[in-house]
Design a protein around this motif. Structure first.
Motif, PDB file in Angstrom:
ATOM      1  N   LEU A 211      15.057  55.490 130.745  1.00 55.43           N
ATOM      2  CA  LEU A 211      15.069  55.408 132.207  1.00 55.43           C
ATOM      3  C   LEU A 211      15.529  56.720 132.832  1.00 55.43           C
ATOM      4  CD1 LEU A 211      16.516  51.824 132.684  1.00 55.43           C
ATOM      5  CD2 LEU A 211      14.138  52.570 132.921  1.00 55.43           C
ATOM      6  N   LYS A 212      14.941  57.058 133.968  1.00 56.35           N
ATOM      7  CA  LYS A 212      15.340  58.293 134.653  1.00 56.35           C
ATOM      8  C   LYS A 212      16.500  58.033 135.604  1.00 56.35           C
ATOM      9  CE  LYS A 212      11.702  58.246 138.276  1.00 56.35           C
ATOM     10  NZ  LYS A 212      10.491  58.974 138.705  1.00 56.35           N
ATOM     11  N   GLY A 213      16.958  59.108 136.268  1.00 58.44           N
ATOM     12  CA  GLY A 213      18.051  59.001 137.223  1.00 58.44           C
ATOM     13  C   GLY A 213      19.378  59.492 136.688  1.00 58.44           C
ATOM     14  N   PHE A 214      19.346  60.191 135.541  1.00 55.46           N
ATOM     15  CA  PHE A 214      20.577  60.698 134.943  1.00 55.46           C
ATOM     16  C   PHE A 214      21.244  61.704 135.897  1.00 55.46           C
ATOM     17  CE2 PHE A 214      23.219  63.208 132.139  1.00 55.46           C
ATOM     18  CZ  PHE A 214      23.738  62.252 131.283  1.00 55.46           C
ATOM     19  N   PRO A 215      22.578  61.655 136.056  1.00 54.82           N
ATOM     20  CA  PRO A 215      23.561  60.877 135.309  1.00 54.82           C
ATOM     21  C   PRO A 215      23.946  59.533 135.930  1.00 54.82           C
ATOM     22  CG  PRO A 215      24.690  62.577 136.560  1.00 54.82           C
ATOM     23  CD  PRO A 215      23.220  62.734 136.839  1.00 54.82           C
ATOM     24  N   THR A 216      23.518  59.228 137.161  1.00 59.87           N
ATOM     25  CA  THR A 216      23.921  57.948 137.760  1.00 59.87           C
ATOM     26  C   THR A 216      23.219  56.769 137.101  1.00 59.87           C
ATOM     27  OG1 THR A 216      22.279  58.229 139.505  1.00 59.87           O
ATOM     28  CG2 THR A 216      24.516  58.950 139.999  1.00 59.87           C
ATOM     29  N   ALA A 217      22.036  56.994 136.553  1.00 58.19           N
ATOM     30  CA  ALA A 217      21.298  55.968 135.818  1.00 58.19           C
ATOM     31  C   ALA A 217      20.908  56.558 134.469  1.00 58.19           C
ATOM     32  CB  ALA A 217      20.077  55.533 136.623  1.00 58.19           C
ATOM     33  N   GLY A 218      19.942  55.944 133.808  1.00 60.30           N
ATOM     34  CA  GLY A 218      19.507  56.450 132.514  1.00 60.30           C
ATOM     35  C   GLY A 218      20.234  55.765 131.369  1.00 60.30           C
ATOM     36  N   PRO A 219      20.160  56.358 130.169  1.00 66.32           N
ATOM     37  CA  PRO A 219      20.742  55.716 128.993  1.00 66.32           C
ATOM     38  C   PRO A 219      22.254  55.552 129.109  1.00 66.32           C
ATOM     39  CG  PRO A 219      19.636  57.785 128.406  1.00 66.32           C
ATOM     40  CD  PRO A 219      19.520  57.628 129.872  1.00 66.32           C
ATOM     41  N   ALA A 220      22.770  54.540 128.429  1.00 70.97           N
ATOM     42  CA  ALA A 220      24.211  54.267 128.429  1.00 70.97           C
ATOM     43  C   ALA A 220      24.973  55.359 127.685  1.00 70.97           C
ATOM     44  CB  ALA A 220      24.476  52.913 127.763  1.00 70.97           C
ATOM     45  N   ASP A 221      26.237  55.524 128.021  1.00 70.75           N
ATOM     46  CA  ASP A 221      27.099  56.449 127.289  1.00 70.75           C
ATOM     47  C   ASP A 221      27.077  56.096 125.807  1.00 70.75           C
ATOM     48  OD1 ASP A 221      27.830  57.885 129.521  1.00 70.75           O
ATOM     49  OD2 ASP A 221      29.740  56.861 129.802  1.00 70.75           O
ATOM     50  N   GLY A 222      27.077  57.123 124.974  1.00 69.91           N
ATOM     51  CA  GLY A 222      27.019  56.933 123.531  1.00 69.91           C
ATOM     52  C   GLY A 222      25.606  56.767 123.004  1.00 69.91           C
ATOM     53  N   LYS A 223      24.632  56.627 123.946  1.00 65.40           N
ATOM     54  CA  LYS A 223      23.227  56.457 123.553  1.00 65.40           C
ATOM     55  C   LYS A 223      22.326  57.428 124.302  1.00 65.40           C
ATOM     56  CE  LYS A 223      24.024  51.666 122.423  1.00 65.40           C
ATOM     57  NZ  LYS A 223      23.646  50.262 122.609  1.00 65.40           N
TER      58      LYS A 223
ATOM     59  N   ASN B 226      10.649  56.799 134.178  1.00 73.61           N
ATOM     60  CA  ASN B 226      11.269  57.310 132.962  1.00 73.61           C
ATOM     61  C   ASN B 226      11.494  58.814 132.967  1.00 73.61           C
ATOM     62  OD1 ASN B 226      11.397  54.748 131.929  1.00 73.61           O
ATOM     63  ND2 ASN B 226       9.547  54.937 130.693  1.00 73.61           N
ATOM     64  N   ALA B 227      12.269  59.223 131.962  1.00 79.45           N
ATOM     65  CA  ALA B 227      12.549  60.630 131.692  1.00 79.45           C
ATOM     66  C   ALA B 227      12.622  60.797 130.181  1.00 79.45           C
ATOM     67  CB  ALA B 227      13.864  61.062 132.343  1.00 79.45           C
ATOM     68  N   PHE B 228      12.495  62.027 129.729  1.00 82.60           N
ATOM     69  CA  PHE B 228      12.651  62.344 128.310  1.00 82.60           C
ATOM     70  C   PHE B 228      13.950  63.117 128.126  1.00 82.60           C
ATOM     71  CE2 PHE B 228       8.276  61.290 128.681  1.00 82.60           C
ATOM     72  CZ  PHE B 228       7.917  60.769 127.448  1.00 82.60           C
ATOM     73  N   TYR B 229      14.625  62.849 127.005  1.00 80.79           N
ATOM     74  CA  TYR B 229      15.945  63.411 126.736  1.00 80.79           C
ATOM     75  C   TYR B 229      15.921  64.202 125.436  1.00 80.79           C
ATOM     76  CZ  TYR B 229      17.461  60.238 130.411  1.00 80.79           C
ATOM     77  OH  TYR B 229      17.612  59.598 131.626  1.00 80.79           O
TER      78      TYR B 229
ATOM     79  N   ALA C  86      18.961  68.357 127.717  1.00 79.64           N
ATOM     80  CA  ALA C  86      17.812  68.659 128.570  1.00 79.64           C
ATOM     81  C   ALA C  86      17.166  67.341 128.990  1.00 79.64           C
ATOM     82  CB  ALA C  86      16.817  69.529 127.816  1.00 79.64           C
ATOM     83  N   VAL C  87      16.901  67.203 130.287  1.00 80.84           N
ATOM     84  CA  VAL C  87      16.298  65.976 130.821  1.00 80.84           C
ATOM     85  C   VAL C  87      15.029  66.350 131.580  1.00 80.84           C
ATOM     86  CG1 VAL C  87      16.632  63.950 132.272  1.00 80.84           C
ATOM     87  CG2 VAL C  87      18.597  64.928 131.052  1.00 80.84           C
ATOM     88  N   TRP C  88      13.903  65.790 131.115  1.00 85.71           N
ATOM     89  CA  TRP C  88      12.606  66.010 131.738  1.00 85.71           C
ATOM     90  C   TRP C  88      12.252  64.746 132.520  1.00 85.71           C
ATOM     91  CZ3 TRP C  88       7.615  65.143 128.545  1.00 85.71           C
ATOM     92  CH2 TRP C  88       6.486  65.333 129.337  1.00 85.71           C
ATOM     93  N   THR C  89      12.288  64.813 133.842  1.00 82.41           N
ATOM     94  CA  THR C  89      12.051  63.635 134.680  1.00 82.41           C
ATOM     95  C   THR C  89      10.587  63.558 135.082  1.00 82.41           C
ATOM     96  OG1 THR C  89      14.315  63.703 135.499  1.00 82.41           O
ATOM     97  CG2 THR C  89      12.742  62.432 136.788  1.00 82.41           C
ATOM     98  N   ILE C  90       9.969  62.421 134.747  1.00 81.26           N
ATOM     99  CA  ILE C  90       8.560  62.192 135.056  1.00 81.26           C
ATOM    100  C   ILE C  90       8.439  61.770 136.522  1.00 81.26           C
ATOM    101  CG2 ILE C  90       6.497  60.887 134.387  1.00 81.26           C
ATOM    102  CD1 ILE C  90       7.661  62.847 132.258  1.00 81.26           C
ATOM    103  N   ASN C  91       7.427  62.290 137.190  1.00 80.40           N
ATOM    104  CA  ASN C  91       7.275  62.080 138.626  1.00 80.40           C
ATOM    105  C   ASN C  91       6.758  60.691 138.997  1.00 80.40           C
ATOM    106  OD1 ASN C  91       7.358  63.298 141.328  1.00 80.40           O
ATOM    107  ND2 ASN C  91       5.134  63.046 141.283  1.00 80.40           N
TER     108      ASN C  91
END
Length: 197
Positions: free
Chosen positions: A63-75, A187-190, A178-183
């Motif tokens: 999921l995109k929106g890092f750091p307020t959203a996206g994968p959980a801490d530790g993941k 989603n985003a790639f990490y 590095a976070v690549w956010t899809i328009n």
């Protein structure tokens, strides 16, 4: 009640529907290879016992929106995908590092197996004192990216380089996220890269 031919067609329709529902939401995939990411180290077989990521380093999508959203801490390094959990394993701080120099210009490079409409690329670095012996959390990272490259919906080239300065005031072991956010998807790639300043 449908005959055999009708039942077979119904079965094929269900399989097709399930396939469509489970298809990934983005048609693009990519990873960083400069500084080399954990997924690329696994794909190169520089690091062993990596599980599924060794065959698809381009697929760390969450999921995109890092750091307020996206994968959980530790993941974060696995984008929260259980099949890529090996990327979150700190391995006792033994991931190979790329040597970099604090404050100096650097070429951050992505490789794409397919490109996609892009919002931006953001690069984060760990705070001083991080030593790589536990899974990455937001508290480990500086809250603001040290480099942001806006794309405003454009598609990156198959090999894309972003020129920027490495963060200043760093010594020792660090992680660059590095976070690549899809328009046009959610989603985003990490990509996590272990570095030594």
């Amino acid at each position: 009640m449908p005959g055999r031919a009708g039942a077979a067609a119904l079965g094929l329709g269900l399989v097709a529907g399930i396939t469509l529902l489970s298809a990934p939401s983005a048609s693009s995939h990519g990873y960083t290879d400069t500084p080399i990411s954990r997924q690329k180290l696994c794909a190169n077989k520089t690091v062993l016992n990596c599980g599924a990521i060794q065959w698809e380093p381009q697929s760390v999508e969450g999921l995109k929106g890092f750091p307020t959203a996206g994968p959980a801490d530790g993941k974060i390094c696995s984008a929260g995908l259980p099949q890529f959990a090996e990327l979150d394993d700190p391995r006792g701080g033994a991931w190979p590092t790329t040597k970099v120099t604090s404050g100096q210009s650097y070429s951050f490079r992505w490789q794409f197996t397919a490109n996609h409409s892009t919002t931006d690329f953001k690069y984060y670095v760990t705070k001083n004192g991080w030593n790589g012996t536990r899974a990455l959390t937001r508290a480990d990272l500086e809250p603001q990216p040290f480099l942001t490259v806006a794309y405003n919906g454009a598609r990156p080239a198959t090999t894309t380089v972003h020129q920027g300065a490495m963060p200043s005031g760093r010594t020792g072991r660090h992680m660059i996220l590095a976070v690549w956010t899809i328009n046009d998807t959610g989603n985003a790639f990490y990509a996590c890269s272990d570095v030594q300043f």
